[in-house]
Design a protein around this motif. Structure first.
Motif, PDB file in Angstrom:
ATOM      1  N   THR A   5       0.860  -1.175   0.000  1.00 33.10           N
ATOM      2  CA  THR A   5       0.000   0.000   0.000  1.00 33.10           C
ATOM      3  C   THR A   5       0.899   1.229   0.000  1.00 33.10           C
ATOM      4  O   THR A   5       1.865   1.297   0.750  1.00 33.10           O
ATOM      5  CB  THR A   5      -0.917   0.004   1.236  1.00 33.10           C
ATOM      6  N   TYR A   7       1.465   5.294   0.577  1.00 38.67           N
ATOM      7  CA  TYR A   7       0.980   6.415   1.379  1.00 38.67           C
ATOM      8  C   TYR A   7       1.757   7.663   1.001  1.00 38.67           C
ATOM      9  O   TYR A   7       2.965   7.612   0.774  1.00 38.67           O
ATOM     10  CB  TYR A   7       1.185   6.141   2.871  1.00 38.67           C
ATOM     11  N   THR A  10       2.172  14.460   3.614  1.00 38.77           N
ATOM     12  CA  THR A  10       2.058  15.885   3.325  1.00 38.77           C
ATOM     13  C   THR A  10       2.098  16.637   4.655  1.00 38.77           C
ATOM     14  O   THR A  10       2.038  16.011   5.718  1.00 38.77           O
ATOM     15  CB  THR A  10       0.723  16.196   2.601  1.00 38.77           C
ATOM     16  N   GLU A  12      -0.227  18.048   6.014  1.00 38.18           N
ATOM     17  CA  GLU A  12      -1.491  17.751   6.694  1.00 38.18           C
ATOM     18  C   GLU A  12      -1.505  16.359   7.326  1.00 38.18           C
ATOM     19  O   GLU A  12      -2.390  16.046   8.110  1.00 38.18           O
ATOM     20  CB  GLU A  12      -2.668  17.867   5.707  1.00 38.18           C
ATOM     21  N   GLY A  13      -0.570  15.501   6.941  1.00 40.63           N
ATOM     22  CA  GLY A  13      -0.522  14.148   7.492  1.00 40.63           C
ATOM     23  C   GLY A  13      -0.322  13.088   6.417  1.00 40.63           C
ATOM     24  O   GLY A  13       0.048  13.393   5.291  1.00 40.63           O
ATOM     25  N   GLU A  14      -0.609  11.850   6.782  1.00 40.59           N
ATOM     26  CA  GLU A  14      -0.410  10.705   5.889  1.00 40.59           C
ATOM     27  C   GLU A  14      -1.755  10.272   5.309  1.00 40.59           C
ATOM     28  O   GLU A  14      -2.737  10.174   6.026  1.00 40.59           O
ATOM     29  CB  GLU A  14       0.206   9.566   6.700  1.00 40.59           C
ATOM     30  N   ARG A  15      -1.780  10.007   3.981  1.00 43.40           N
ATOM     31  CA  ARG A  15      -3.006   9.493   3.381  1.00 43.40           C
ATOM     32  C   ARG A  15      -2.672   8.393   2.377  1.00 43.40           C
ATOM     33  O   ARG A  15      -1.655   8.445   1.692  1.00 43.40           O
ATOM     34  CB  ARG A  15      -3.830  10.595   2.731  1.00 43.40           C
ATOM     35  N   LYS A  16      -3.550   7.412   2.319  1.00 46.93           N
ATOM     36  CA  LYS A  16      -3.367   6.296   1.398  1.00 46.93           C
ATOM     37  C   LYS A  16      -3.660   6.772  -0.017  1.00 46.93           C
ATOM     38  O   LYS A  16      -4.661   7.438  -0.256  1.00 46.93           O
ATOM     39  CB  LYS A  16      -4.317   5.164   1.769  1.00 46.93           C
ATOM     40  N   VAL A  17      -2.761   6.422  -0.966  1.00 43.62           N
ATOM     41  CA  VAL A  17      -2.984   6.819  -2.351  1.00 43.62           C
ATOM     42  C   VAL A  17      -3.260   5.628  -3.266  1.00 43.62           C
ATOM     43  O   VAL A  17      -3.892   5.799  -4.308  1.00 43.62           O
ATOM     44  CB  VAL A  17      -1.809   7.659  -2.915  1.00 43.62           C
ATOM     45  N   LYS A  57       4.456  -1.586   2.957  1.00 42.84           N
ATOM     46  CA  LYS A  57       4.130  -0.164   3.010  1.00 42.84           C
ATOM     47  C   LYS A  57       5.167   0.641   2.232  1.00 42.84           C
ATOM     48  O   LYS A  57       6.365   0.482   2.433  1.00 42.84           O
ATOM     49  CB  LYS A  57       4.090   0.288   4.482  1.00 42.84           C
ATOM     50  N   LYS A  62       5.658  14.224  -0.208  1.00 44.53           N
ATOM     51  CA  LYS A  62       5.244  15.271  -1.153  1.00 44.53           C
ATOM     52  C   LYS A  62       6.410  16.202  -1.418  1.00 44.53           C
ATOM     53  O   LYS A  62       7.095  16.631  -0.501  1.00 44.53           O
ATOM     54  CB  LYS A  62       4.065  16.039  -0.559  1.00 44.53           C
TER      55      LYS A  62
END
Length: 64
Positions: A5, A7, A10, A12-17, A57, A62
């Motif tokens: 997966t 991630y 940024t 703003e935090g971590e997000r799954k892409v 992972k 960014k």
């Protein structure tokens, strides 16, 4: 299976892409081409920061 997966980190935090990533290819201009198990592709602006193989992972940071 060996898919991971991805991630994106940024300010703003971590997000799954993307789930089930099987291929990561660096492209020009600070971009990464991610491909999943079914062949779907996604171009992400960022640099590869870390790959945790045992956790499946991929961490992408960014580009500022």
């Amino acid at each position: 299976m060996c898919e991971s997966t991805a991630y994106l980190i940024t300010p703003e935090g971590e997000r799954k892409v993307m789930d089930y990533v099987v291929d990561v290819v660096p492209k020009e201009n600070g971009k990464l081409l991610l491909t999943d198990l079914l062949g779907e592709e996604q171009l992400i602006e960022g640099m590869l920061k870390e790959v945790r193989l045992l956790e499946h992972k991929i961490i992408i940071e960014k580009v500022k």
